[in-house]
Design an enzyme around this catalytic site. Sequence first.
Site, PDB file in Angstrom:
ATOM      1  N   THR A 188      10.157   2.390  -7.912  1.00 46.98           N
ATOM      2  CA  THR A 188       9.792   2.594  -6.499  1.00 46.98           C
ATOM      3  C   THR A 188      11.109   2.681  -5.764  1.00 46.98           C
ATOM      4  O   THR A 188      12.134   2.268  -6.296  1.00 46.98           O
ATOM      5  CB  THR A 188       8.972   1.380  -5.991  1.00 46.98           C
TER       6      THR A 188
ATOM      7  N   GLY B 284      -1.243   1.654  -5.177  1.00 45.15           N
ATOM      8  CA  GLY B 284      -0.520   0.397  -5.379  1.00 45.15           C
ATOM      9  C   GLY B 284      -0.242  -0.342  -4.085  1.00 45.15           C
ATOM     10  O   GLY B 284      -0.891  -0.117  -3.057  1.00 45.15           O
ATOM     11  N   ASP B 285       0.731  -1.222  -4.137  1.00 46.43           N
ATOM     12  CA  ASP B 285       1.064  -2.060  -2.977  1.00 46.43           C
ATOM     13  C   ASP B 285       1.918  -1.338  -1.944  1.00 46.43           C
ATOM     14  O   ASP B 285       1.932  -1.711  -0.771  1.00 46.43           O
ATOM     15  CB  ASP B 285       1.831  -3.301  -3.452  1.00 46.43           C
TER      16      ASP B 285
ATOM     17  N   THR C   3       9.026  -3.958  -4.750  1.00 46.53           N
ATOM     18  CA  THR C   3       8.869  -3.143  -5.954  1.00 46.53           C
ATOM     19  C   THR C   3       8.398  -4.028  -7.087  1.00 46.53           C
ATOM     20  O   THR C   3       8.871  -5.155  -7.244  1.00 46.53           O
ATOM     21  CB  THR C   3      10.173  -2.446  -6.365  1.00 46.53           C
ATOM     22  N   GLY C   4       7.438  -3.534  -7.864  1.00 47.25           N
ATOM     23  CA  GLY C   4       6.956  -4.324  -8.990  1.00 47.25           C
ATOM     24  C   GLY C   4       5.493  -4.056  -9.260  1.00 47.25           C
ATOM     25  O   GLY C   4       4.971  -3.009  -8.866  1.00 47.25           O
TER      26      GLY C   4
HETATM   27  N1  ASP Z   1       4.946  -1.324  -6.780  1.00 48.55           N
HETATM   28  C1  ASP Z   1       4.738  -0.022  -7.323  1.00 48.55           C
HETATM   29  C2  ASP Z   1       3.289   0.179  -7.585  1.00 48.55           C
HETATM   30  O1  ASP Z   1       2.643  -0.702  -8.102  1.00 48.55           O
HETATM   31  C3  ASP Z   1       5.499   0.226  -8.576  1.00 48.55           C
HETATM   32  C4  ASP Z   1       6.870  -0.371  -8.649  1.00 48.55           C
HETATM   33  O2  ASP Z   1       7.425  -0.780  -7.654  1.00 48.55           O
HETATM   34  O3  ASP Z   1       7.435  -0.450  -9.739  1.00 48.55           O
HETATM   35  O4  ASP Z   1       2.799   1.237  -7.318  1.00 48.55           O
END
Ligand code: ASP
Length: 307
Positions: A174, A204-205, A225-226
């Site tokens: 992200t 996603g978030d 991010t995550g």
């Molecule tokens: N948070 C992002 C999602 O779940 C992905 C990421 O940040 O790695 O869409």
Amino acid sequence: MSYSLVVHGGAGTILKSTMTPEKEAAYHAGLFRALKAGEDVLSAGGTALDAVTAAVCALEDEPLFNSGCGAVFTDQGEQEMDAAIMDGKDRSAGAVASIFGPKNPVRAARAVMENTVHVMMTGPNALEVARKAGLEFAEKDYFFTKARWDALQETLAMKQAGSEDDDPSRKHGTVGAVARDEAGNLAAATSTGGWTGKAAGRIGDTPVIGAGTYADNETCAVSATGHGEVFIRYTAASEIASRMRYAGETLEQAANHVVMHDLANNDGSGGVIAVDRAGNITLPFNSEGMYRGYVRSGEEPHTEIYR
Ligand code: ASP
């Protein structure tokens, strides 16, 4: 008055064991370009909102990061992008979910914020808002990267063989930016392709205000991010602001608690970048690394990947 700008390029696809010196240099260069784009705005007296827009656009344009050009593919082999932006001055916010077409999804999110009465949009009307705002669109070949396509094939093969792992380093990524401008205003922006092999239609978030993106002048601006599902369930970004507001925690205490406790203990690998109204910054993560960088007025820009 001083300014602060923090950027991230995601906490995934980052195993040290698979990194080469050339790749590492390219990631640092991409982060530097984003810092430069945002700092150019801030040092000229521009707004935090314009700075995070510029920084995130630079990261979206960089194929190494999972957003815009270089976004990951869904299980149907498509790219579906999420993005959000929030202005801490008045808590205005805009988000787009699961879109494909605008070269810079963060600009589409900003168009939703500035040109509609809504906060979050998806589908053809979200694209229509972007078109009406005069945003640049691109074709499939612009967004495509072989590395992301290969990652999808690998994920699909693992799924079929029943050997799919939940290795966050292979799936995620992200980009995001948070800033405090010279007038003391905060802003945050985040943009992503989501997960490699995510179900088509999954959101996603990132575009969920209070989960992956949040800004409020009274407390802080956050970009996450995550593992998005966990960030949504733990309302990660606004929880940091709440801990500051109601528990009197510092930015660092609040962000650390959420990332190292709430998220880390609940399968929520990843991290956040955050800035408070005094311009303090923090960049905690519970994964192996997080592409990240920051710059403050009068200081040299700084980028890092691992701990
Ligand atoms: N948070 C992002 C999602 O779940 C992905 C990421 O940040 O790695 O869409």
